[in-house]
Design an enzyme around this catalytic site. Structure first.
Site, PDB file in Angstrom:
ATOM      1  CB  CYS A 126      -0.352 -15.027 -49.874  1.00  0.00           C
ATOM      2  SG  CYS A 126      -2.111 -15.175 -49.500  1.00  0.00           S
ATOM      3  CB  ILE A 127       0.891 -16.136 -45.082  1.00  0.00           C
ATOM      4  CG1 ILE A 127       2.317 -15.594 -45.284  1.00  0.00           C
ATOM      5  CG2 ILE A 127       0.784 -16.831 -43.719  1.00  0.00           C
ATOM      6  CD1 ILE A 127       2.755 -14.566 -44.269  1.00  0.00           C
TER       7      ILE A 127
END
Length: 190
Positions: A126-127
């Site tokens: 994800c980020i």
């Protein structure tokens, strides 16, 4: 890396406080961010961030748990990985307590399991590689490796600084309760 056993000495149901303890206890009660782009949290299963340091030279499958085009997402797609012969799956999740990630647990676990069964190496990212991706990795371990939420989170946390948001933790507790009930029902019919 050795796989953890699916048998748990810690089979009691748990709550948010216990999950928070699992997350923060190794850092003396603090929530920490990882200092690496990715970490192997289970055999051939990596959890990581959006950085370009992703090991695409040897990863065969990528699960983007933050798929999308705005600032809160990572804009990647299957076309970007086709030349590298990497299989891609995107989940358009938001790292927010109110986001329902639960409906994606089974399809993400199936994607990871299929890759691993075929000798693949999977990066779930994800980020920052701490909430959405960690939640999907924990759900995989619960669904496919028959771990409790506590055991799965401990295993992931022992290899990477992670901190699924409270809403995701509640969804993992819900999954744990449902799996526990299924195991109980199965034992009653045998």
């Amino acid at each position: 890396m050795a796989s953890a056993t699916p048998e748990s000495e810690d089979a009691a149901e748990c709550g948010l406080e216990e999950l928070d303890d699992i997350i923060t206890q190794p850092a003396g009660g603090m929530t920490m961010l990882p200092n690496t782009a990715y970490d192997e949290v289970y055999d051939n299963l990596l959890v990581g961030d959006e950085s370009d340091a992703a090991p695409t030279a040897w990863v065969t499958h990528i699960l983007n748990a933050a798929h999308g085009v705005d600032i809160h997402h990572v804009n990647t797609n299957e076309d970007m990985y086709r030349k590298l012969k990497v299989t891609f799956k995107g989940i358009e999740a938001i790292d927010h307590m109110s986001f329902n990630l639960y409906p994606f647990f089974q399809e993400s676990a199936d994607f990871i399991e299929k890759a691993l069964d075929n000798g693949g190496k999977v990066l779930v990212h994800c980020i920052q590689g701490v909430s959405r991706s960690a939640t999907l990795a924990v759900a995989f371990l619960m669904l496919k490796r028959h771990m409790t939420v506590k055991d799965a989170l401990r295993l992931v946390r022992s290899h990477r600084e992670v901190c699924p948001n409270t809403g995701f933790q509640q969804q993992l507790i819900k999954l744990d309760s449902q799996l526990r009930l299924q195991r109980h029902d199965k034992l009653q019919t045998e």
